[in-house]
Design a protein around this motif. Structure first.
Motif, PDB file in Angstrom:
ATOM      1  N   HIS A  29       0.823  -1.231   0.000  1.00 23.84           N
ATOM      2  CA  HIS A  29       0.000   0.000   0.000  1.00 23.84           C
ATOM      3  C   HIS A  29       0.846   1.266   0.000  1.00 23.84           C
ATOM      4  CE1 HIS A  29      -3.224  -2.890   0.695  1.00 23.84           C
ATOM      5  NE2 HIS A  29      -2.397  -3.430   1.566  1.00 23.84           N
ATOM      6  N   GLU A  43      -2.273   0.442   7.910  1.00 23.97           N
ATOM      7  CA  GLU A  43      -1.348  -0.603   7.466  1.00 23.97           C
ATOM      8  C   GLU A  43      -0.138  -0.033   6.742  1.00 23.97           C
ATOM      9  OE1 GLU A  43      -3.223  -3.382   4.787  1.00 23.97           O
ATOM     10  OE2 GLU A  43      -1.344  -4.442   4.353  1.00 23.97           O
ATOM     11  N   HIS A  77       2.604  -6.981   4.598  1.00 20.79           N
ATOM     12  CA  HIS A  77       1.233  -6.471   4.777  1.00 20.79           C
ATOM     13  C   HIS A  77       0.748  -6.617   6.214  1.00 20.79           C
ATOM     14  CE1 HIS A  77      -0.081  -5.737   0.545  1.00 20.79           C
ATOM     15  NE2 HIS A  77       1.050  -6.388   0.346  1.00 20.79           N
ATOM     16  N   VAL A  78      -0.420  -6.010   6.471  1.00 24.48           N
ATOM     17  CA  VAL A  78      -1.099  -6.136   7.763  1.00 24.48           C
ATOM     18  C   VAL A  78      -2.523  -6.571   7.467  1.00 24.48           C
ATOM     19  CG1 VAL A  78      -1.981  -4.874   9.772  1.00 24.48           C
ATOM     20  CG2 VAL A  78       0.334  -4.412   8.926  1.00 24.48           C
TER      21      VAL A  78
HETATM   22 ZN   LIG Z   1      -2.289  -5.223   2.670  1.00 27.55          ZN
END
Ligand SMILES: [Zn+2]
Length: 297
Positions: free
Chosen positions: A95, A112, A171-172
């Motif tokens: 992102h 995130e 990622h989160v």
């Molecule tokens: Zn993500």
């Protein structure tokens, strides 16, 4: 008192020094022995597990002299059907910019995109410390493209264009469904593609890195999952996508906020990459790391 007067004393001294030369020889041996002891103590105190040992003042330490070993560079026989490529790890901070990724339900403005960038930067510096080259898909806050499909494709392009050896996307996670707040832990996604390294699969890559993150952080490891995610599909080298924790779970959320958890996650990822590079037979040549890759059809 001089040595001469000492010699002339009636009773014998317990230790007779016949002449100055012998004295200095003995002194020299003594000093060498002391230096050896100090060096041994200094080496021991470098061990982080032994922080309580004797502190040695730096001015006592002899400066270690770098010993350049001028070994003749052996020519490398590249096996048939393979290419020899410099090791490059591409690290993708998920992102960015107008795309925040998952959003904290507990803390306004916690996204995130900032966790992924922070962990990615830490992974980069940890790997650089080990002499491993890293290329980031994004160095700054911004995403790569407003169009999400193009954005993901561009991230894979960075890896492909840099002839990356390995690709890691950070990622989160978030879970919005029933009992969302109780869903927690870390997952590693992979997709087995045409093999680039002999007897090595993306599945192994995911397993190695996932276990190292678990060991480093103690977070619940939900396991590895095969899924054709865009960055995994578009990259031509072994690639994984790590969901480091759930922003929707309070415990994970607070971990994700902490510097300590981010650093430990980064350490786990970096260690996993190191182990994977060993697994795929990365080797040093003229001070640079290389791997043999299968020549694609
Ligand atoms: Zn993500």
């Amino acid at each position: 008192m001089s040595w001469v007067t000492l010699k002339n004393k009636k009773h014998k001294p317990w230790f007779r020094l016949v002449n100055a030369t012998r004295f200095f020889a003995v002194l020299l041996v003594f000093l060498l022995a002391i230096t050896a002891v100090i060096v041994a103590i200094a080496k021991n105190s470098e061990d982080p597990a032994d922080q309580s040992s004797v502190a040695v003042t730096p001015e006592v330490l002899p400066t270690p002299v770098a010993t350049p070993t001028p070994t003749p560079t052996p020519s490398i026989n590249v096996p048939e059907g393979k290419t020899m490529d410099p090791v490059v790890v591409v690290v993708d901070a998920g992102h960015g910019g107008r795309d925040p990724g998952t959003v904290s339900p507990y803390l306004e403005g916690f996204y995130e995109k900032e966790v992924t960038l922070d962990i990615a930067r830490k992974v980069k510096s940890l790997l650089n410390e080990k002499g491993i080259n890293v290329v980031m898909t994004r160095e700054g806050e911004d995403h790569l493209n407003d169009n999400i499909e193009k954005d993901l494709k561009l991230r894979a392009d960075v890896a492909n264009e840099n002839n990356a050896s390995l690709f890691v996307s950070i990622h989160v996670n978030a879970y919005e469904g029933k009992g969302a707040a109780s869903v927690s832990g870390m997952e590693v996604y992979y997709l087995n593609k045409d093999p680039v390294y002999e007897e090595f699969t993306e599945e192994q890559f995911a397993e190695i890195v996932g276990n190292e993150i678990k060991n480093a952080t103690g977070i619940k490891f939900n396991g590895i999952i095969s899924r054709p995610l865009a960055v995994l599909r578009h990259t031509v080298m072994p690639a994984i996508l790590i969901e480091t924790g759930y922003i929707t779970n309070k415990d994970d959320h607070d971990r994700l906020l902490s510097e300590d958890f981010r650093l430990k996650t980064a350490q786990g990822i970096a260690r996993g990459i190191e182990l994977t590079l060993e697994e795929i037979g990365a080797f040093e040549h003229n001070g640079e790391l290389y791997v043999f890759k299968e020549v694609g059809e």
